[in-house]
Design a protein around this motif. Structure first.
Motif, PDB file in Angstrom:
ATOM      1  N   UNK A   1       1.206  -1.562   0.009  1.00  0.00           N
ATOM      2  CA  UNK A   1      -0.354  -0.177   0.152  1.00  0.00           C
ATOM      3  C   UNK A   1       1.348   1.093   0.221  1.00  0.00           C
ATOM      4  N   UNK A   2       1.919   1.089   0.921  1.00  0.00           N
ATOM      5  CA  UNK A   2       2.595   2.578   1.066  1.00  0.00           C
ATOM      6  C   UNK A   2       3.473   2.554  -0.771  1.00  0.00           C
ATOM      7  N   UNK A   3       4.384   1.338  -1.580  1.00  0.00           N
ATOM      8  CA  UNK A   3       4.351   1.194  -2.163  1.00  0.00           C
ATOM      9  C   UNK A   3       3.505   2.495  -2.851  1.00  0.00           C
ATOM     10  N   UNK A   4       2.376   2.344  -3.756  1.00  0.00           N
ATOM     11  CA  UNK A   4       1.300   1.997  -3.964  1.00  0.00           C
ATOM     12  C   UNK A   4       0.733   3.639  -4.240  1.00  0.00           C
ATOM     13  N   UNK A   5       0.604   4.548  -2.865  1.00  0.00           N
ATOM     14  CA  UNK A   5       0.578   5.485  -2.214  1.00  0.00           C
ATOM     15  C   UNK A   5       1.820   6.085  -2.409  1.00  0.00           C
ATOM     16  N   UNK A   6       2.762   6.459  -2.242  1.00  0.00           N
ATOM     17  CA  UNK A   6       3.750   7.299  -2.448  1.00  0.00           C
ATOM     18  C   UNK A   6       4.813   6.904  -3.179  1.00  0.00           C
ATOM     19  N   UNK A   7       4.957   5.678  -3.802  1.00  0.00           N
ATOM     20  CA  UNK A   7       6.123   5.705  -4.928  1.00  0.00           C
ATOM     21  C   UNK A   7       5.939   6.671  -5.600  1.00  0.00           C
ATOM     22  N   UNK A   8       4.603   6.836  -6.554  1.00  0.00           N
ATOM     23  CA  UNK A   8       4.436   7.514  -7.855  1.00  0.00           C
ATOM     24  C   UNK A   8       4.663   8.711  -7.910  1.00  0.00           C
ATOM     25  N   UNK A   9       4.597   9.375  -6.399  1.00  0.00           N
ATOM     26  CA  UNK A   9       4.819  10.511  -5.856  1.00  0.00           C
ATOM     27  C   UNK A   9       6.774  10.649  -5.963  1.00  0.00           C
TER      28      UNK A   9
END
Length: 202
Positions: A164-172
């Motif tokens: 979930x953390x990868x999905x949320x913050x990764x693109x940013x």
């Protein structure tokens, strides 16, 4: 029991009294020096010059520039914000993105964080400190967001907080720290909606 005169506590002879304002000035100077020249070229001399102190004042507090930077990362992480509690998965994700965006766009942090991540690939001590402070803190926030969303029925039981953390913050992080491009109007709203959709899809 006697009521004789009280004596003030004395600092042991030879003990150094470290002024907090000097410590704060040195920490601020480290941020500036990291942003200006990077970790590899950073020096105690340059830090002392920026802080307006002698090198001795720095070495009284930290034995090396590595120890200084590791301490700085730990202090920075200790100022982390609590997990958002907006009452909805979208609201929590959007709030996390807002905080992360502000941190990554900070003029000093935007230079310091990528440089420290590069150095962490070469230096296990830096890697361990970043993992134990910055990463663990973010993982803790993601775990709370997922836990609350599961309790509300917005996510399935067993949703992985790390993913979930990868999905949320990764693109940013990719946009701000790697590409270093500006954020279009409404980008965080769109990213939050996309992250929520991806997490719900599983």
């Amino acid at each position: 029991m006697t009521n004789g005169p009280r004596t003030a506590r004395r600092v042991p002879a030879g003990a150094a009294v470290l002024r907090e304002d000097v410590t704060d000035a040195i920490r601020a100077a480290v941020f500036e020096e990291l942003a200006a020249v990077g970790f590899a070229r950073m020096s105690i001399e340059g830090i002392a010059r920026r802080a307006g102190v002698g090198k001795t004042a720095v070495y009284r507090r930290w034995k090396s520039k590595l120890a200084l930077v590791l301490d700085l990362v730990s202090v920075f992480a200790a100022q982390g914000l609590p997990a958002p509690a907006t009452g909805s998965l979208y609201g929590d994700v959007r709030a996390l993105l807002q905080v992360a965006s502000a941190a990554l766009r900070h003029p000093v942090a935007s230079q310091v964080i990528p440089d420290l991540l590069v150095e962490s690939a070469r230096n296990p001590e830096i890697a361990d400190t970043i993992r134990a402070t910055l990463l663990d803190g973010q993982q803790g926030i993601a775990a709370v967001i997922v836990r609350d969303a599961v309790a509300r029925g917005e996510l399935r039981e067993g949703t992985d907080p790390d993913t979930a953390l990868d999905v949320i913050v990764g693109p940013l992080y990719w946009r701000l720290a790697v590409v270093r491009g500006p954020l279009p109007k409404g980008y965080l709203d769109q990213l939050a909606a996309s992250a929520v959709a991806a997490l719900r899809h599983g």
